[in-house]
Design an enzyme around this catalytic site. Structure first.
Site, PDB file in Angstrom:
ATOM      1  N   HIS A  51       0.990  -1.198   0.172  1.00 44.65           N
ATOM      2  CA  HIS A  51       0.056   0.157   0.003  1.00 44.65           C
ATOM      3  C   HIS A  51       0.897   1.275   0.180  1.00 44.65           C
ATOM      4  O   HIS A  51       0.671   2.277  -0.829  1.00 44.65           O
ATOM      5  CB  HIS A  51      -0.802  -0.193   1.272  1.00 44.65           C
ATOM      6  CG  HIS A  51      -1.891   0.993   1.394  1.00 44.65           C
ATOM      7  ND1 HIS A  51      -3.048   1.149   1.304  1.00 44.65           N
ATOM      8  CD2 HIS A  51      -1.404   2.475   1.774  1.00 44.65           C
ATOM      9  CE1 HIS A  51      -3.739   2.261   1.600  1.00 44.65           C
ATOM     10  NE2 HIS A  51      -2.505   3.349   1.847  1.00 44.65           N
ATOM     11  N   GLU A  52       1.883   1.229   0.890  1.00 43.83           N
ATOM     12  CA  GLU A  52       2.632   2.467   0.894  1.00 43.83           C
ATOM     13  C   GLU A  52       3.242   2.632  -0.284  1.00 43.83           C
ATOM     14  O   GLU A  52       3.777   3.946  -0.706  1.00 43.83           O
ATOM     15  CB  GLU A  52       3.504   2.569   2.300  1.00 43.83           C
ATOM     16  CG  GLU A  52       2.870   2.254   3.641  1.00 43.83           C
ATOM     17  CD  GLU A  52       1.883   3.269   3.898  1.00 43.83           C
ATOM     18  OE1 GLU A  52       2.085   4.668   3.234  1.00 43.83           O
ATOM     19  OE2 GLU A  52       0.934   2.974   4.641  1.00 43.83           O
TER      20      GLU A  52
ATOM     21  N   HIS B  77       1.831   4.309  -2.981  1.00 49.22           N
ATOM     22  CA  HIS B  77       1.501   6.015  -2.844  1.00 49.22           C
ATOM     23  C   HIS B  77       3.024   6.603  -3.651  1.00 49.22           C
ATOM     24  O   HIS B  77       2.761   7.712  -4.242  1.00 49.22           O
ATOM     25  CB  HIS B  77       1.730   6.365  -1.346  1.00 49.22           C
ATOM     26  CG  HIS B  77       0.421   6.164  -0.816  1.00 49.22           C
ATOM     27  ND1 HIS B  77      -0.547   6.941  -1.284  1.00 49.22           N
ATOM     28  CD2 HIS B  77       0.004   5.341   0.098  1.00 49.22           C
ATOM     29  CE1 HIS B  77      -1.451   7.029  -0.336  1.00 49.22           C
ATOM     30  NE2 HIS B  77      -1.142   5.892   0.535  1.00 49.22           N
TER      31      HIS B  77
HETATM   32 NI    NI Z   1      -2.495   5.158   2.103  1.00 52.84          NI
END
Ligand code: NI
Length: 179
Positions: free
Chosen positions: A141-142, A145
């Protein structure tokens, strides 16, 4: 140390691909990481990426405190600069995610179950781990980004995306910490 404003989905800065960090152990990098750690903890997040506070550099932090949910594996506070992810198998699993850039929402997101991730800490030391489950999910998830990808773009069934209070009105245990 300062709590920084987290950008919300719709801000074009969250959609940029961030460039790598090229200088380690600098006052600017240490200050960035202090602010990210402080902001993540202040908002009860399990992860935060630098673009979420408007800094388009390949820096993420994460930390899973499992004291309220012993089913999760605890993850120590980790700084990961210029991360790379390699999946260790093609197996994927779906689970609920949240994001500090989409407050009060959750979605069911498929992620690779087991990954190896590498990168540097803020001093330039190598980080190299093989992880699975929620730890692997948080890192995927990170790192998304850093490529301008927010989790709704990963959702395969958009009926499984919505406001936390509406999705889980019957089951408060299902909510997932935001990243
Ligand atoms: Ni996030």
């Amino acid at each position: 140390m300062a709590e920084r404003t987290v950008l919300k989905m719709g801000d074009p800065r969250l959609l940029q691909k961030s460039p790598p960090v090229d200088a380690f152990d600098t006052p600017a990098l240490h200050a960035l990481i202090r602010d990210m750690k402080h902001t993540m903890r202040a908002l009860d997040g399990v992860g935060l990426a630098a673009p979420q506070i408007g800094v388009n550099l390949r820096v993420v932090v994460f930390e899973v405190d499992n004291s309220n949910d012993p089913e999760l594996d605890a993850v120590p506070f980790t700084v990961l600069v210029n991360p790379e992810i390699v999946r260790l198998s093609d197996a994927m699993e779906e689970d609920w995610e949240g994001c500090l850039s989409l407050p009060d929402m959750n979605g069911l997101v498929p992620r690779f179950t087991s990954i190896r991730y590498t990168g540097k800490d803020q001093f330039g030391n190598l980080v190299d781990r093989r992880v699975s489950g929620f730890h692997a999910r948080v890192v995927q998830h990170e790192v998304d980004h850093l490529d301008g990808i927010l989790y709704p773009r990963r959702i395969s069934d958009l009926t499984q995306f919505g406001f936390t209070a509406a999705l889980f009105s019957d089951d408060a245990d299902e909510t997932q910490a935001a990243q």
